[in-house]
Write an enzyme that holds these catalytic residues in place. Structure first.
Site, PDB file in Angstrom:
ATOM      1  CB  SER A 184      -1.422   0.214   1.449  1.00 55.68           C
ATOM      2  OG  SER A 184      -0.105  -0.402   2.216  1.00 55.68           O
ATOM      3  CG  HIS A 236      -0.625   4.121   4.723  1.00 53.91           C
ATOM      4  ND1 HIS A 236      -1.533   4.162   4.728  1.00 53.91           N
ATOM      5  CD2 HIS A 236      -0.643   2.795   4.308  1.00 53.91           C
ATOM      6  CE1 HIS A 236      -2.224   2.553   4.903  1.00 53.91           C
ATOM      7  NE2 HIS A 236      -0.944   2.123   4.412  1.00 53.91           N
TER       8      HIS A 236
END
Length: 328
Positions: A184, A236
């Site tokens: 991610s 992230h």
């Protein structure tokens, strides 16, 4: 997951229009007919590679043979060697922490003191469980395929891989007592590139304000999910910032007057390929990207803890409440 694992995200929220905000790529773009549209093959290959790696991880994990039974019985025993760890140990239907660590999960101590810098890359291809894998791969398909069709596999591949690497660096600086895995950080890099692409090519899009607002909301929601426990929001953030800067560098579009120059008389004035502000963004982004990577890598391999330089930054990855506590 057990406390030793940090999952990099639960995937981007579903957004319609093949994963893009309304009005973003559906906006009327003057050069749509004249631009090259690539066939997306790299993103599907990334998906296949991630799934294949997960199968290998589960094969190595071999729950029926290695599970001690302390946390319960293996899940989905009909899969035999590929069955999952007990849900009390890993609720995401995946392998054990020790298997993820063995096969390349990001662990600060091994990177800094074990000369295993390769973990900054290998962790991008590992996932904590089936749920984690599906969420990230669906997001990759929704976001990545359209971007690859628009900009080609070289630029999108660079953004994906470098963003994942950038996310790993920031994660290592702030998360130093847990294992971190997941794609991610790279996915947030693609989101960041979408945002900077919209900004740097602002003058050639219609529905600008709606597209920008929708994209910012999507990014904010997904970053907000990262404040939950056992989610590595630093990966992230690092991936997003890296992709955001790379978007200014790699995703510039030529201006209308330059694209249509072939249809004008030979003596007609032709606009420059890019506007001045695009070149400014390019230079600033390149400088920030180089400096950021140098500073981050130097701090990392000197064994520094990012939390010592930012007393409040730990709240970016986990906010304690009455329902859960945060450690590291």
């Amino acid at each position: 997951m057990a406390n030793e694992d940090l999952e990099r995200g639960g995937g981007m929220k579903n957004r319609g229009n093949n994963g893009h905000p309304p009005g973003y790529y559906s906006s009327t773009y003057y050069a749509e007919a004249s631009e090259t549209h690539w066939t997306s093959w790299l993103i599907p290959m990334f998906v296949v590679a991630n799934v294949a790696v997960f199968v290998v991880v589960m094969y190595v994990n071999d729950c029926p043979k290695k599970n001690t039974g302390i946390e319960g019985a293996c899940v989905a025993k009909f899969l035999r060697r590929l069955s999952f760890q007990p849900l009390r140990e890993n609720p995401l239907f995946g392998p054990s922490s020790s298997t993820l660590e063995k096969l390349g999960g990001l662990e600060w101590d091994k990177v800094v003191y074990g000369d295993q810098g390769w973990r900054l890359v290998t962790c991008i291809w590992l996932h904590a469980g089936v749920i984690h894998l599906l969420a990230n791969m669906l997001s990759l398909v929704f976001i990545g395929i359209r971007l690859e069709q628009q900009f080609g596999f070289v630029r999108i591949g660079i953004i994906y891989l470098v963003s994942g690497f950038g996310g790993s660096i920031l994660s290592s600086l702030f998360i130093q007592r847990n294992i971190s895995v997941g794609a991610s950080g790279a996915l947030f890099g693609l989101l960041g590139a979408m945002l900077s692409e919209l900004i740097t090519n602002w003058s050639i899009y219609t529905n600008k304000a709606a597209a920008l607002f929708t994209l910012v909301v999507i990014i904010a929601i997904n970053l907000a999910v990262g404040i939950l426990p056992h989610v590595d929001n630093f990966a992230h953030i690092g991936g997003f910032l890296t992709g955001f800067l790379l978007g200014f560098i790699l995703l510039l579009r030529p201006q209308f007057g330059w694209v249509k120059r072939q249809h004008r008389p030979a003596d007609a004035h032709v606009k420059s390929k890019h506007k001045v502000y695009q070149y400014v963004f390019w230079l600033v982004a390149m400088a920030l990207l180089i400096v950021g990577f140098i500073v981050g890598l130097v701090m990392l391999f000197r064994g520094e803890n990012g939390n010592d330089h930012c007393s409040w930054c730990h709240y970016l990855s986990c906010v304690p409440t009455s329902k859960w506590k945060c450690d590291n």
